[in-house]
Design a protein around this motif. Structure first.
Motif, PDB file in Angstrom:
ATOM      1  N   LEU A 199       0.693  -1.037  -0.097  1.00  0.00           N
ATOM      2  CA  LEU A 199      -0.049  -0.010   0.061  1.00  0.00           C
ATOM      3  C   LEU A 199       0.731   1.188   0.098  1.00  0.00           C
ATOM      4  O   LEU A 199       0.556   2.289  -0.784  1.00  0.00           O
ATOM      5  CB  LEU A 199      -0.774  -0.054   1.227  1.00  0.00           C
ATOM      6  CG  LEU A 199      -2.226  -1.069   1.131  1.00  0.00           C
ATOM      7  CD1 LEU A 199      -2.740  -1.077   2.524  1.00  0.00           C
ATOM      8  CD2 LEU A 199      -3.015  -0.537  -0.089  1.00  0.00           C
ATOM      9  N   TYR A 200       1.871   1.471   0.993  1.00  0.00           N
ATOM     10  CA  TYR A 200       2.717   2.541   0.778  1.00  0.00           C
ATOM     11  C   TYR A 200       3.409   2.657  -0.425  1.00  0.00           C
ATOM     12  O   TYR A 200       3.614   4.115  -0.857  1.00  0.00           O
ATOM     13  CB  TYR A 200       3.955   2.105   1.979  1.00  0.00           C
ATOM     14  CG  TYR A 200       4.992   3.400   2.054  1.00  0.00           C
ATOM     15  CD1 TYR A 200       4.418   4.856   2.781  1.00  0.00           C
ATOM     16  CD2 TYR A 200       5.863   3.509   1.426  1.00  0.00           C
ATOM     17  CE1 TYR A 200       5.487   5.428   2.961  1.00  0.00           C
ATOM     18  CE2 TYR A 200       7.061   4.419   1.615  1.00  0.00           C
ATOM     19  CZ  TYR A 200       6.518   5.387   2.123  1.00  0.00           C
ATOM     20  OH  TYR A 200       7.543   6.417   2.054  1.00  0.00           O
ATOM     21  N   ARG A 201       3.792   1.650  -1.198  1.00  0.00           N
ATOM     22  CA  ARG A 201       4.566   1.851  -2.322  1.00  0.00           C
ATOM     23  C   ARG A 201       3.585   2.196  -3.320  1.00  0.00           C
ATOM     24  O   ARG A 201       3.843   3.036  -4.294  1.00  0.00           O
ATOM     25  CB  ARG A 201       5.279   0.332  -2.609  1.00  0.00           C
ATOM     26  CG  ARG A 201       5.874   0.435  -4.134  1.00  0.00           C
ATOM     27  CD  ARG A 201       6.647  -0.831  -4.450  1.00  0.00           C
ATOM     28  NE  ARG A 201       7.181  -0.529  -5.543  1.00  0.00           N
ATOM     29  CZ  ARG A 201       6.608  -0.343  -6.876  1.00  0.00           C
ATOM     30  NH1 ARG A 201       5.075  -0.507  -6.920  1.00  0.00           N
ATOM     31  NH2 ARG A 201       7.338  -0.210  -8.027  1.00  0.00           N
ATOM     32  N   GLU A 202       2.308   1.654  -3.378  1.00  0.00           N
ATOM     33  CA  GLU A 202       1.271   1.927  -4.469  1.00  0.00           C
ATOM     34  C   GLU A 202       1.102   3.457  -4.169  1.00  0.00           C
ATOM     35  O   GLU A 202       0.911   4.178  -5.325  1.00  0.00           O
ATOM     36  CB  GLU A 202       0.238   1.238  -4.357  1.00  0.00           C
ATOM     37  CG  GLU A 202       0.383  -0.075  -4.717  1.00  0.00           C
ATOM     38  CD  GLU A 202       0.837  -0.301  -6.102  1.00  0.00           C
ATOM     39  OE1 GLU A 202       0.177   0.470  -7.224  1.00  0.00           O
ATOM     40  OE2 GLU A 202       1.824  -0.924  -6.439  1.00  0.00           O
ATOM     41  N   GLN A 204      11.445  -7.882  -9.181  1.00  0.00           N
ATOM     42  CA  GLN A 204      11.871  -7.906  -7.824  1.00  0.00           C
ATOM     43  C   GLN A 204      10.685  -8.164  -6.788  1.00  0.00           C
ATOM     44  O   GLN A 204      10.664  -9.095  -5.951  1.00  0.00           O
ATOM     45  CB  GLN A 204      12.441  -6.710  -7.351  1.00  0.00           C
ATOM     46  CG  GLN A 204      13.776  -6.251  -8.020  1.00  0.00           C
ATOM     47  CD  GLN A 204      13.940  -4.869  -7.724  1.00  0.00           C
ATOM     48  OE1 GLN A 204      13.889  -4.256  -6.913  1.00  0.00           O
ATOM     49  NE2 GLN A 204      14.737  -4.393  -8.581  1.00  0.00           N
ATOM     50  N   LEU A 205       9.433  -7.676  -7.369  1.00  0.00           N
ATOM     51  CA  LEU A 205       8.229  -7.872  -6.341  1.00  0.00           C
ATOM     52  C   LEU A 205       7.694  -9.265  -6.334  1.00  0.00           C
ATOM     53  O   LEU A 205       7.446  -9.866  -5.319  1.00  0.00           O
ATOM     54  CB  LEU A 205       6.961  -6.700  -6.823  1.00  0.00           C
ATOM     55  CG  LEU A 205       7.442  -5.303  -6.473  1.00  0.00           C
ATOM     56  CD1 LEU A 205       6.229  -4.509  -7.039  1.00  0.00           C
ATOM     57  CD2 LEU A 205       7.404  -5.218  -5.027  1.00  0.00           C
ATOM     58  N   PHE A 216      -0.500  -8.818  -2.609  1.00  0.00           N
ATOM     59  CA  PHE A 216       0.114  -7.967  -3.741  1.00  0.00           C
ATOM     60  C   PHE A 216      -1.356  -7.374  -4.558  1.00  0.00           C
ATOM     61  O   PHE A 216      -1.458  -6.097  -4.756  1.00  0.00           O
ATOM     62  CB  PHE A 216       1.091  -8.538  -4.564  1.00  0.00           C
ATOM     63  CG  PHE A 216       1.445  -7.563  -5.793  1.00  0.00           C
ATOM     64  CD1 PHE A 216       2.220  -6.653  -5.752  1.00  0.00           C
ATOM     65  CD2 PHE A 216       0.846  -7.846  -7.113  1.00  0.00           C
ATOM     66  CE1 PHE A 216       2.791  -5.973  -6.764  1.00  0.00           C
ATOM     67  CE2 PHE A 216       1.116  -6.983  -8.150  1.00  0.00           C
ATOM     68  CZ  PHE A 216       2.086  -6.090  -7.924  1.00  0.00           C
ATOM     69  N   LEU A 217      -2.108  -8.143  -4.738  1.00  0.00           N
ATOM     70  CA  LEU A 217      -3.494  -7.921  -5.580  1.00  0.00           C
ATOM     71  C   LEU A 217      -4.206  -7.332  -4.719  1.00  0.00           C
ATOM     72  O   LEU A 217      -4.788  -6.046  -5.092  1.00  0.00           O
ATOM     73  CB  LEU A 217      -4.166  -9.140  -6.097  1.00  0.00           C
ATOM     74  CG  LEU A 217      -5.465  -8.935  -6.782  1.00  0.00           C
ATOM     75  CD1 LEU A 217      -5.259  -8.274  -8.253  1.00  0.00           C
ATOM     76  CD2 LEU A 217      -6.096 -10.321  -7.171  1.00  0.00           C
ATOM     77  N   GLY A 271      -6.703 -11.656 -10.471  1.00  0.00           N
ATOM     78  CA  GLY A 271      -5.825 -12.630  -9.429  1.00  0.00           C
ATOM     79  C   GLY A 271      -5.418 -13.865 -10.412  1.00  0.00           C
ATOM     80  O   GLY A 271      -4.017 -14.139 -10.190  1.00  0.00           O
ATOM     81  N   ARG A 272      -6.129 -14.481 -11.052  1.00  0.00           N
ATOM     82  CA  ARG A 272      -5.476 -15.668 -11.968  1.00  0.00           C
ATOM     83  C   ARG A 272      -4.556 -15.120 -13.003  1.00  0.00           C
ATOM     84  O   ARG A 272      -3.610 -15.939 -13.154  1.00  0.00           O
ATOM     85  CB  ARG A 272      -6.544 -16.373 -12.555  1.00  0.00           C
ATOM     86  CG  ARG A 272      -6.247 -17.630 -13.524  1.00  0.00           C
ATOM     87  CD  ARG A 272      -7.560 -18.414 -13.992  1.00  0.00           C
ATOM     88  NE  ARG A 272      -8.322 -18.930 -12.882  1.00  0.00           N
ATOM     89  CZ  ARG A 272      -8.009 -20.082 -12.366  1.00  0.00           C
ATOM     90  NH1 ARG A 272      -7.000 -21.019 -12.818  1.00  0.00           N
ATOM     91  NH2 ARG A 272      -8.855 -20.621 -11.238  1.00  0.00           N
TER      92      ARG A 272
END
Length: 270
Positions: free
Chosen positions: A25-28, A108-109, A119-120, A260-261
């Motif tokens: 969240l912080y990165r987004e 990297q992520l 992540f999603l 997601g898929r």
């Protein structure tokens, strides 16, 4: 015999999961806030329609009959302006995925030991908050310029429909961004889809006033249900808006499932 390596200071699983989600969240938020070009591009169509098209057409058209209710055109057009803000901001959120890939950050992520669901979820929460935030900004500007005859239930219904539309379209563009691998293709899709979605939906006119072909297209256009949902919720309350809101909820569930898929498949191919 080799000694077994143990970690006595490892954080609990729940804490690690929360930390992963917070980090995403912080990165987004940092990524979306620092890219001023994308923010300007997503706000421009909304401001043009609100400040130019809405004000000029309001004086030209006057009032319009919507399901038996006589509305000033500025009131009728408000959901369209909000919907344009939703679509533009959702496209901006989708572009962030390609920016990550072009910079090598995605490798990297997705190679980090983090659950893809976190992540999603982080992408979804950050994207929805961006879409909703820009739409609320549009609503605030509109309230300052025009007078709207909505009661408290109407405002509550409008905000609920706006939130659900933000969730649905963020999922739609997120699924498209994860599924499509070419950045230029996604850019073309984002810019063209805004015009197609807006003008094949009952945005500037009612469904009855649309050509027959566009009436057919509007049935499969998700923006139709976002615009009608906000109009019906603001004017008639939740009782008149729930069919449109139900369609938006289905769109959100399907698109996030696809996203997601597709994310899992894309991560495996990195």
């Amino acid at each position: 015999m080799a000694a077994r390596l143990t970690f006595t200071n490892a954080p609990p699983a729940g804490t690690a999961t929360a930390a992963d989600l917070f980090a995403v969240l912080y990165r987004e938020y940092a990524l979306l806030a620092r890219n001023r070009v994308n923010l300007v591009l997503s706000l421009t169509p909304m401001l043009v329609y609100l400040l130019l098209v809405n004000t000029s057409l309001n004086n030209l058209v006057g009032t319009i009959d919507y399901k038996g209710a006589e509305l000033r055109f500025a009131v009728f057009l408000l959901p369209t302006v909000l919907a344009m803000s939703v679509v533009s901001a959702a496209g901006t959120s989708g572009m962030a995925l390609f920016q990550e890939e072009l910079s090598g950050v995605s490798t990297q992520l997705w190679s980090y030991p983090m659950r893809r669901s976190r992540f999603l979820l982080g992408k979804m929460l950050a994207g929805v908050s961006l879409v909703l935030g820009q739409s609320l900004l549009a609503l605030g500007v509109a309230v300052l310029i025009f007078e709207f005859p909505f009661d408290p239930q109407g405002w509550l219904g409008l905000l609920a429909a706006l939130t659900l539309a933000s969730v649905a379209f963020n999922g739609l563009y997120l699924a498209a961004a994860i599924t499509i691998t070419d950045f230029q293709t996604f850019m073309v899709l984002t810019n063209v889809s805004l015009l197609v979605l807006v003008f094949s939906a009952p945005s500037l006119y009612t469904v009855a006033d649309m050509p027959v072909v566009l009436q057919w297209v509007s049935v499969v256009n998700p923006l139709t249900y976002a615009i009608n949902g906000m109009r019906d919720a603001a004017i008639f309350g939740f009782a008149g808006a729930w069919p449109n809101l139900l369609v938006l909820a289905v769109v959100a569930a399907v698109t996030y499932g696809v996203a997601g898929r597709a994310l899992l498949n894309r991560a495996r191919n990195m």
